[in-house]
Design an enzyme around this catalytic site. Structure first.
Site, PDB file in Angstrom:
ATOM      1  N   GLN A  25       0.837  -1.196   0.000  1.00  0.00           N
ATOM      2  CA  GLN A  25       0.000   0.000   0.000  1.00  0.00           C
ATOM      3  C   GLN A  25       0.877   1.253   0.000  1.00  0.00           C
ATOM      4  OE1 GLN A  25      -3.669   0.484   0.399  1.00  0.00           O
ATOM      5  NE2 GLN A  25      -2.938   2.486  -0.216  1.00  0.00           N
ATOM      6  N   CYS A  48      -6.046   5.100   2.311  1.00  0.00           N
ATOM      7  CA  CYS A  48      -5.908   3.767   1.694  1.00  0.00           C
ATOM      8  C   CYS A  48      -7.240   3.033   1.549  1.00  0.00           C
ATOM      9  CB  CYS A  48      -4.932   2.928   2.509  1.00  0.00           C
ATOM     10  SG  CYS A  48      -5.477   2.622   4.201  1.00  0.00           S
TER      11      CYS A  48
HETATM   12  N1   CP Z   1      -6.255  -0.553   1.269  1.00  0.00           N
HETATM   13  C1   CP Z   1      -6.404  -1.880   1.354  1.00  0.00           C
HETATM   14  O1   CP Z   1      -5.465  -2.654   1.596  1.00  0.00           O
HETATM   15  O2   CP Z   1      -7.690  -2.283   1.103  1.00  0.00           O
HETATM   16  P1   CP Z   1      -8.257  -3.747   1.325  1.00  0.00           P
HETATM   17  O3   CP Z   1      -8.256  -3.997   2.799  1.00  0.00           O
HETATM   18  O4   CP Z   1      -9.642  -3.708   0.757  1.00  0.00           O
HETATM   19  O5   CP Z   1      -7.380  -4.738   0.614  1.00  0.00           O
HETATM   20  N1  NVA Z   2      -5.035  -0.088   9.154  1.00  0.00           N
HETATM   21  C1  NVA Z   2      -6.027  -0.791   8.388  1.00  0.00           C
HETATM   22  C2  NVA Z   2      -5.651  -0.849   6.946  1.00  0.00           C
HETATM   23  C3  NVA Z   2      -6.673  -1.448   6.051  1.00  0.00           C
HETATM   24  C4  NVA Z   2      -6.252  -1.492   4.626  1.00  0.00           C
HETATM   25  C5  NVA Z   2      -6.218  -2.177   8.954  1.00  0.00           C
HETATM   26  O1  NVA Z   2      -5.246  -2.846   9.346  1.00  0.00           O
HETATM   27  O2  NVA Z   2      -7.359  -2.603   9.047  1.00  0.00           O
END
Ligand code: CP
Ligand code: NVA
Length: 310
Positions: free
Chosen positions: A138, A268
């Site tokens: 990411q 993200c």
């Molecule tokens: N940003 C991200 O990793 O999204 P997902 O959790 O949907 O894969």
């Molecule tokens: N910090 C979040 C990111 C998701 C893409 C998690 O770990 O859930």
């Protein structure tokens, strides 16, 4: 072959090479449709096995498209349908089979130890698709997005994070060292980055700037990043934590405190209440471009792992 587990452990010049390759590959695909394969099909015949122990939309789809566009294919496993997930098979034996059947393994898990163990036993590359301490694919993609939008090396920009100290921030901190950019973090005292990551920054003779006041943190920012206050693996008292972040919501007012023209907003996804709809869906937000860029950067990550980066 190379693993892609944590930005901290990957040489800066390799990370830069991945971004450069992604830039070239993205521009060469302008006229190709979603499933058309890049010229030369560099990963023809290769199978990427993906396993998700936690939910995912973007990581799942972007890796699917990434390997397809390089000429290979993917198979997604549900951990609860494997012997490993039921406790009936060891990581070592599972890794042996994955290495025999497949060419690469992408894992999203709640356990950093599990990623390390897979890396120990696999003879094919493992890619960390999010763990408690890191979300490297990411964040590398986010560096690409920032440079694409701002048309400058990220080292010349002020980057700000408003939000929780989580896996995404830990990778952003690692990126700030690898790519030498200024990183300011705005969060409540109780949710500041952990000792380990701060010590690592210090050992690398770099600095991060932490503020418990969102307005101070955003001052001068070219880019504001955020993420959910409550992450997938968060076992905290959710109500209390959300309350602790009440002065860290990213709304138009907070954006105005950057006192800078052209500040952009990135996230993200998935999102929660940490950002207002006005900002998230507004002109300064580039979140959809950010999400799509993961395909392009992950292609170059795959090529790096497979030893095929140009
Ligand atoms: N940003 C991200 O990793 O999204 P997902 O959790 O949907 O894969
Ligand atoms: N910090 C979040 C990111 C998701 C893409 C998690 O770990 O859930």
């Amino acid at each position: 072959m190379k693993h892609f587990i944590n930005l901290k452990d990957i040489p800066a010049k390799d990370l830069r090479k991945i971004i450069t390759d992604a830039k070239k590959r993205k521009s060469l695909r302008k006229k190709l449709s979603t499933l058309e394969v890049d010229k030369g099909a560099p990963l023809k015949g290769k199978l990427l096995i993906q396993m998700f122990e936690k939910s995912s939309l973007r990581t799942r789809l972007s890796f699917y498209l990434a390997i397809k566009q390089l000429g290979g294919g993917t198979l997604t496993l549900r951990s609860n349908e494997l012997h490993l997930g039921q406790g009936g098979e060891s990581i070592a034996d599972t890794a042996k089979i994955l290495s025999t059947y497949g060419d690469g393994f992408m894992l999203r898990t709640d356990s950093d130890k599990k990623v390390e163990n897979f890396a120990k036993y696999l003879t094919i590359p493992v890619i960390n698709g999010l763990s408690p301490s890191s979300h490297p694919t990411q964040v590398l993609s986010d560096v690409f997005t920032v440079e694409e939008i701002k048309k400058k090396p990220i080292s010349k920009l002020n980057i700000c994070w408003i939000g929780d100290s989580n896996n995404v921030l830990d990778s952003l901190i690692a990126a700030s060292v690898k790519f030498s950019f200024k990183l300011s973090i705005g969060c409540p005292k109780k949710f500041e980055p952990g000792k380990e990551v701060r010590a690592w920054v210090k050992r690398n003779n770099k600095k991060i700037y932490i503020y418990n006041d969102a307005k101070k943190a955003v001052s001068g920012a070219d880019v504001i990043f955020s993420d959910k206050v409550i992450s997938l693996n968060d076992k905290v008292n959710k109500k209390k934590k959300i309350q602790a972040f009440k002065h860290f919501k990213i709304d138009e007012k907070l954006m105005s405190f950057t006192k800078k023209q052209g500040t952009i907003f990135l996230h993200c996804l998935p999102r929660g209440d940490e950002v207002s709809d006005n900002v998230f869906l507004g002109k300064k937000s580039h979140v959809w471009q950010q999400a799509l860029n993961r395909v392009h950067v992950q292609k170059s990550i795959l090529l790096y792992c497979f030893g095929k980066l140009r």
